[in-house]
Enzyme design. Structure first.
Site, short mmCIF file in Angstrom:
data_model
loop_
_atom_site.label_atom_id
_atom_site.label_comp_id
_atom_site.label_asym_id
_atom_site.label_seq_id
_atom_site.Cartn_x
_atom_site.Cartn_y
_atom_site.Cartn_z
N HIS A 275 40.11 46.72 47.64
CA HIS A 275 40.49 46.73 46.34
C HIS A 275 41.45 45.73 45.80
O HIS A 275 40.94 45.18 44.86
CB HIS A 275 41.38 48.38 46.16
CG HIS A 275 42.15 48.41 44.92
ND1 HIS A 275 41.64 49.24 43.87
CD2 HIS A 275 43.02 47.78 44.46
CE1 HIS A 275 42.53 49.31 42.76
NE2 HIS A 275 43.63 48.42 43.06
N GLU A 276 42.21 45.29 46.69
CA GLU A 276 43.03 44.17 46.40
C GLU A 276 42.26 42.73 46.21
O GLU A 276 42.55 41.98 45.42
CB GLU A 276 44.22 44.06 47.30
CG GLU A 276 45.14 45.16 47.62
CD GLU A 276 45.74 45.51 46.13
OE1 GLU A 276 45.94 44.65 45.36
OE2 GLU A 276 45.81 46.60 45.87
N HIS A 279 40.66 42.56 42.85
CA HIS A 279 41.73 41.87 41.94
C HIS A 279 41.40 40.24 42.13
O HIS A 279 41.47 39.63 41.05
CB HIS A 279 43.09 42.22 42.21
CG HIS A 279 43.22 43.71 41.69
ND1 HIS A 279 43.13 44.39 40.43
CD2 HIS A 279 44.11 44.66 42.46
CE1 HIS A 279 43.39 45.37 40.46
NE2 HIS A 279 43.99 45.94 41.57
N GLU A 350 42.36 48.60 37.26
CA GLU A 350 42.37 48.94 38.64
C GLU A 350 41.08 49.78 38.82
O GLU A 350 40.67 50.09 40.01
CB GLU A 350 43.70 50.29 38.68
CG GLU A 350 44.93 49.32 38.41
CD GLU A 350 45.16 48.45 39.72
OE1 GLU A 350 44.63 48.65 40.64
OE2 GLU A 350 46.09 47.58 39.64
N ASP A 354 38.55 49.53 42.03
CA ASP A 354 38.16 50.82 42.71
C ASP A 354 36.58 50.84 42.99
O ASP A 354 36.15 50.69 44.11
CB ASP A 354 38.35 51.94 42.11
CG ASP A 354 39.81 52.37 42.23
OD1 ASP A 354 40.61 51.89 43.20
OD2 ASP A 354 40.51 53.31 41.60
#
Length: 406
Positions: A275-276, A279, A350, A354
């Protein structure tokens, strides 16, 4: 405010607002979920009745304390900035103008902190009662001091720039101030990981092992270059689990809470990291910084117009240090009103992270197990009030995440 300054202010509002809208339309993932909306799921299918009751009880009181603190803080800021007594008090600040600015900023921020301190202490005690906070009261006080110093410093710098330029460039100050504040937003995003974060946590490189190897493989699969993978000593403050990406360019880092490294199985920890890394892949920190800079330009223009309007009705002029409490009140109200926009964009970003995490790991069971664990550790309410989530929620709801994985 001179006619030229007023025209420049309207130009800033228009240009900054248009840039924000266009950049948000271009950079924000407004339809990040393939296949359309997810089917709803039931909280009872993932959590025990006992957990749901405990989470609801904790969240209800957390909302009461947080919203009460916010309301009182806004009321104090507006009283000091908008009332006749607040105006008279501000004009009595000692010293040269630049000292007066810092004194007034510190006085307003400390007053807001003082009146909300009972709510903060009650909230901290509530977190202790539910096992969410592990820090001592001395640690709590130290964090308060650090946050206050940081807040006073940032607000003082911003107002010194605005008021100083209004004194030296009475016609062109809005344009110059807008550009400088936007530049400060970009600079702050770059230096925050290496200057501010170390004041609150200590960091160590993640040790070699299956988790680090998995992170490196995920980064290769996503085509993401990461400078550091660090572990923060969050356990001295909290028992909750978290990870984040901060900075960009040479200051980009992936940070894992030590609680996450120690408590989660590798597959669930990798789901967090995926997930990070999403980003980082989409440069979400850069996107947030660019949007922040555009909104800062529009915000300075709007602030200038508001200060000019108040100045024509007896409040201090923009070039006076005594205008600082009024500016802080407008900042506070503006930030509150802008929360739905900021958090709505955050939820979309976000959600895309996901989706990317599910795609690259191909392990929805680990994703669901992770979300259950995160919700249980933080006592997150799976079914928060709709308006509260729309206004203040920066992440998708946990039930939405379950539906997405399914």
């Amino acid at each position: 405010m001179t006619p030229t300054a007023r025209r420049l202010s309207w130009t800033l509002v228009g240009a900054g607002g248009a840039a924000f809208v266009l950049l948000a339309w271009w950079l924000v993932p407004w339809d990040p979920v393939p296949g359309g909306p997810v089917e709803p799921v039931r909280a009872e299918d993932y959590f025990s009745v006992a957990h749901l009751a405990r989470a609801e009880e904790y969240s209800r009181w957390a909302r009461v304390l947080s919203y009460s603190s916010l309301a009182v803080s806004l009321a104090v800021a507006c009283y000091l900035g908008l009332s006749r007594r607040g105006r008279a008090w501000a004009r009595r600040a000692p010293g040269p103008w630049w000292v007066q600015v810092v004194v007034l900023v510190a006085a307003v921020e400390l007053a807001r902190r003082l009146v909300t301190l009972p709510f903060g202490i009650a909230f901290e005690q509530r977190r202790r009662d539910y096992g969410l906070s592990t820090r001592s009261w001395a640690g709590y006080a130290a964090d308060l001091v650090r946050n206050e110093v940081l807040g006073i410093g940032v607000a003082s710098i911003a107002l010194l720039v605005v008021i100083g330029l209004a004194r030296w460039l009475p016609r062109a100050w809005p344009a110059v101030a807008g550009l400088l504040v936007a530049a400060l937003v970009v600079l702050g995003s770059f230096v925050y990981p290496v200057v501010v974060e170390p004041a609150f946590n200590s960091f160590e490189p993640l040790a070699d092992g299956p988790l680090r190897q998995g992170i490196e493989e995920l980064a290769d699969a996503e085509g993401v270059e990461i400078g550091d993978v660090l572990v923060a000593d969050a356990s001295r403050r909290t028992s909750t689990l978290n990870a984040y990406v901060s900075g960009f360019g040479a200051s980009r880092r992936v940070v894992l809470y030590d609680t996450l490294v120690e408590d989660l199985p590798v597959d669930q920890a990798l789901s967090v990291v995926a997930h990070e890394l999403a980003h980082a892949k989409h440069d979400d920190v850069v996107v947030g910084t660019v949007l922040g800079a555009a909104s800062a330009v529009a915000g300075v223009g709007l602030l200038a117009l508001c200060l000019g309007w108040f100045g024509r009705r007896g409040w201090p002029a923009v070039s006076e240090a005594a205008v600082a409490p009024l500016a802080l009140a407008l900042f506070a109200v503006g930030g509150f009103l802008a929360s739905p926009v900021q958090n709505g964009i955050s939820r979309q970003v976000e959600t895309r992270a996901d989706v990317d995490a599910l795609r690259v790991t191909r392990d929805p069971d680990a994703f669901v197990g992770l979300q259950v664990r995160l919700a249980e550790k933080s006592l997150a309410d799976p079914t928060p009030p709709g308006l509260a989530h729309w206004w203040f929620g920066s992440h998708p709801g946990v039930l939405d995440r379950f539906g997405r994985a399914r």
